[in-house]
Write a protein that holds these residues in place. Sequence first.
Motif, PDB file in Angstrom:
ATOM      1  N   UNK A 175       0.866  -1.185   0.000  1.00  0.00           N
ATOM      2  CA  UNK A 175       0.000   0.000   0.000  1.00  0.00           C
ATOM      3  C   UNK A 175       0.902   1.234   0.000  1.00  0.00           C
ATOM      4  N   UNK A 176       0.299   2.375  -0.292  1.00  0.00           N
ATOM      5  CA  UNK A 176       1.137   3.572  -0.361  1.00  0.00           C
ATOM      6  C   UNK A 176       0.590   4.701   0.485  1.00  0.00           C
ATOM      7  N   UNK A 177       1.516   5.445   1.056  1.00  0.00           N
ATOM      8  CA  UNK A 177       1.163   6.701   1.700  1.00  0.00           C
ATOM      9  C   UNK A 177       1.773   7.798   0.817  1.00  0.00           C
ATOM     10  N   UNK A 178       0.917   8.664   0.328  1.00  0.00           N
ATOM     11  CA  UNK A 178       1.353   9.733  -0.567  1.00  0.00           C
ATOM     12  C   UNK A 178       1.439  11.047   0.188  1.00  0.00           C
ATOM     13  N   UNK A 179       2.512  11.787  -0.045  1.00  0.00           N
ATOM     14  CA  UNK A 179       2.596  13.145   0.515  1.00  0.00           C
ATOM     15  C   UNK A 179       2.780  14.124  -0.628  1.00  0.00           C
ATOM     16  N   UNK A 180       2.181  15.302  -0.476  1.00  0.00           N
ATOM     17  CA  UNK A 180       2.463  16.367  -1.433  1.00  0.00           C
ATOM     18  C   UNK A 180       3.933  16.743  -1.227  1.00  0.00           C
ATOM     19  N   UNK A 181       4.733  16.613  -2.285  1.00  0.00           N
ATOM     20  CA  UNK A 181       6.191  16.713  -2.150  1.00  0.00           C
ATOM     21  C   UNK A 181       6.631  18.089  -1.666  1.00  0.00           C
ATOM     22  N   UNK A 182       6.116  19.154  -2.262  1.00  0.00           N
ATOM     23  CA  UNK A 182       6.599  20.477  -1.859  1.00  0.00           C
ATOM     24  C   UNK A 182       6.156  20.828  -0.446  1.00  0.00           C
ATOM     25  N   UNK A 183       4.953  20.389  -0.061  1.00  0.00           N
ATOM     26  CA  UNK A 183       4.513  20.664   1.312  1.00  0.00           C
ATOM     27  C   UNK A 183       5.339  19.849   2.313  1.00  0.00           C
ATOM     28  N   UNK A 184       5.663  18.612   1.955  1.00  0.00           N
ATOM     29  CA  UNK A 184       6.484  17.775   2.832  1.00  0.00           C
ATOM     30  C   UNK A 184       7.856  18.417   3.026  1.00  0.00           C
ATOM     31  N   UNK A 185       8.443  18.854   1.907  1.00  0.00           N
ATOM     32  CA  UNK A 185       9.805  19.402   1.975  1.00  0.00           C
ATOM     33  C   UNK A 185       9.852  20.748   2.696  1.00  0.00           C
ATOM     34  N   UNK A 186       8.699  21.420   2.767  1.00  0.00           N
ATOM     35  CA  UNK A 186       8.647  22.714   3.465  1.00  0.00           C
ATOM     36  C   UNK A 186       8.484  22.544   4.974  1.00  0.00           C
ATOM     37  N   UNK A 187       8.221  21.316   5.426  1.00  0.00           N
ATOM     38  CA  UNK A 187       8.060  21.075   6.869  1.00  0.00           C
ATOM     39  C   UNK A 187       9.403  21.197   7.585  1.00  0.00           C
ATOM     40  N   UNK A 188       9.394  21.549   8.888  1.00  0.00           N
ATOM     41  CA  UNK A 188      10.631  21.460   9.677  1.00  0.00           C
ATOM     42  C   UNK A 188      11.173  20.030   9.602  1.00  0.00           C
ATOM     43  N   UNK A 189      12.494  19.901   9.635  1.00  0.00           N
ATOM     44  CA  UNK A 189      13.084  18.578   9.401  1.00  0.00           C
ATOM     45  C   UNK A 189      12.663  17.549  10.451  1.00  0.00           C
ATOM     46  N   UNK A 190      12.401  18.011  11.681  1.00  0.00           N
ATOM     47  CA  UNK A 190      11.996  17.018  12.688  1.00  0.00           C
ATOM     48  C   UNK A 190      10.615  16.449  12.360  1.00  0.00           C
ATOM     49  N   UNK A 191       9.716  17.275  11.825  1.00  0.00           N
ATOM     50  CA  UNK A 191       8.392  16.748  11.452  1.00  0.00           C
ATOM     51  C   UNK A 191       8.484  15.840  10.228  1.00  0.00           C
ATOM     52  N   UNK A 192       9.407  16.153   9.315  1.00  0.00           N
ATOM     53  CA  UNK A 192       9.626  15.232   8.190  1.00  0.00           C
ATOM     54  C   UNK A 192      10.077  13.872   8.715  1.00  0.00           C
ATOM     55  N   UNK A 193      10.983  13.902   9.687  1.00  0.00           N
ATOM     56  CA  UNK A 193      11.487  12.642  10.264  1.00  0.00           C
ATOM     57  C   UNK A 193      10.364  11.900  10.988  1.00  0.00           C
TER      58      UNK A 193
END
Length: 376
Positions: free
Chosen positions: A260-278
């Motif tokens: 199965x897949x979890x999709x994230x909007x790439x630009x919104x994901x990359x704009x998050x603080x790095x700890x939230x990305x992690x």
Amino acid sequence: MKNMKRREFMTKGTALAVAPVLLNSACSSPSPQQKSDGPYVNFNEKFRWKLATTWPPNFPIIGEGCHMFAQWVHEMSGGRMDITVYGGGELVPALEIFDAVSNGAIELGHGASYYWAGKIPVAQFFATVPFGMNAQQMNAWLLGGGGLPLWQQTYADFNLLPFPGGNTGMQMGGWFNKEINTVADIQGLKMRIPGIGGKVFTQAGGSAVLSAGGEIYTNLERGVIDATEWIGPYHDYIMGFYNVAQYYYYPGWHEPGTALELLANKSKFEALPTDLQAILRTATERLNMWTLSESEVKNSLYAKKLAEEEQVQFKKFPDDVLATFRKHTDEVLSDITQASAWNQKVYDSYQKFQKQMSDYSPFNEKIYHSHFGIYV
Ligand code: CA
């Protein structure tokens, strides 16, 4: 003990409101002024994201996992990130989630990459391939064998970042109202079976029919279709197919371990603080493992329940029928790979990894299972 209790709550779907109370008493939230070791993190900044799924609301295991995912992100972020989960059709139609995450209308989606076959045929390789790899091998290919970078590159043009977001484990071959003894029994048989498996079934002389989950039971009961596949014993039990079909065939040759897949909007994901990305990455890994584990637990219990309590007849597809399906699978896959150099590159990676696994298996699990009868 405490974890067990929480887990029981969560699997029953009632803990979502209760768990924060338990957790807040167990660990302290970061203070707003606290700094991380890395770049400054503004702990006052809150993120409110939406996750839309392709599954019916509160769908067992698969949809349930998405609610748990949201809860984990809430816990790990100390409440800085809250994700609201929507079932298919609650916010956007189930099969429009790819576009909705791509254009940023919503930030996250959950489904399976073979749903986007019409738009990106090669996406199917990241979900499952008939006679392809099982769940363990899919995870190995995606996470360590080069599959995920190819998947991410495939979706980058759509401003999407995909993650493995669970696995159903090996599915079942499906429910039939007549016995399949030879390839001739497939001729003209109307079966609900989507994706590459459906194309293969049609080439083998059957007729693949598409119907939404909610219509399958009635269609089978009224004879609109002669057979259907769905997922595995647990989900199939919930659908009640044993009331309207006599035989339960195996193996699930068409879906040997659907990722199965979890999709994230790439630009919104990359704009998050790095700890939230992690945190999001870590939560997807937990979701991936939880979903597969829960599927294995429930499917094994419900297979027994179907056999013993509902007297369902489990039957294996004859070898020549499986060989016919396999031959047509090669033809259907070849149509996809010949359509573009990228499709070929992805499938080359898939196939090479499958061979690597299969060359290795005689020394470990294959001999173990066959010799000691662990699975067979
Ligand atoms: Ca299926």
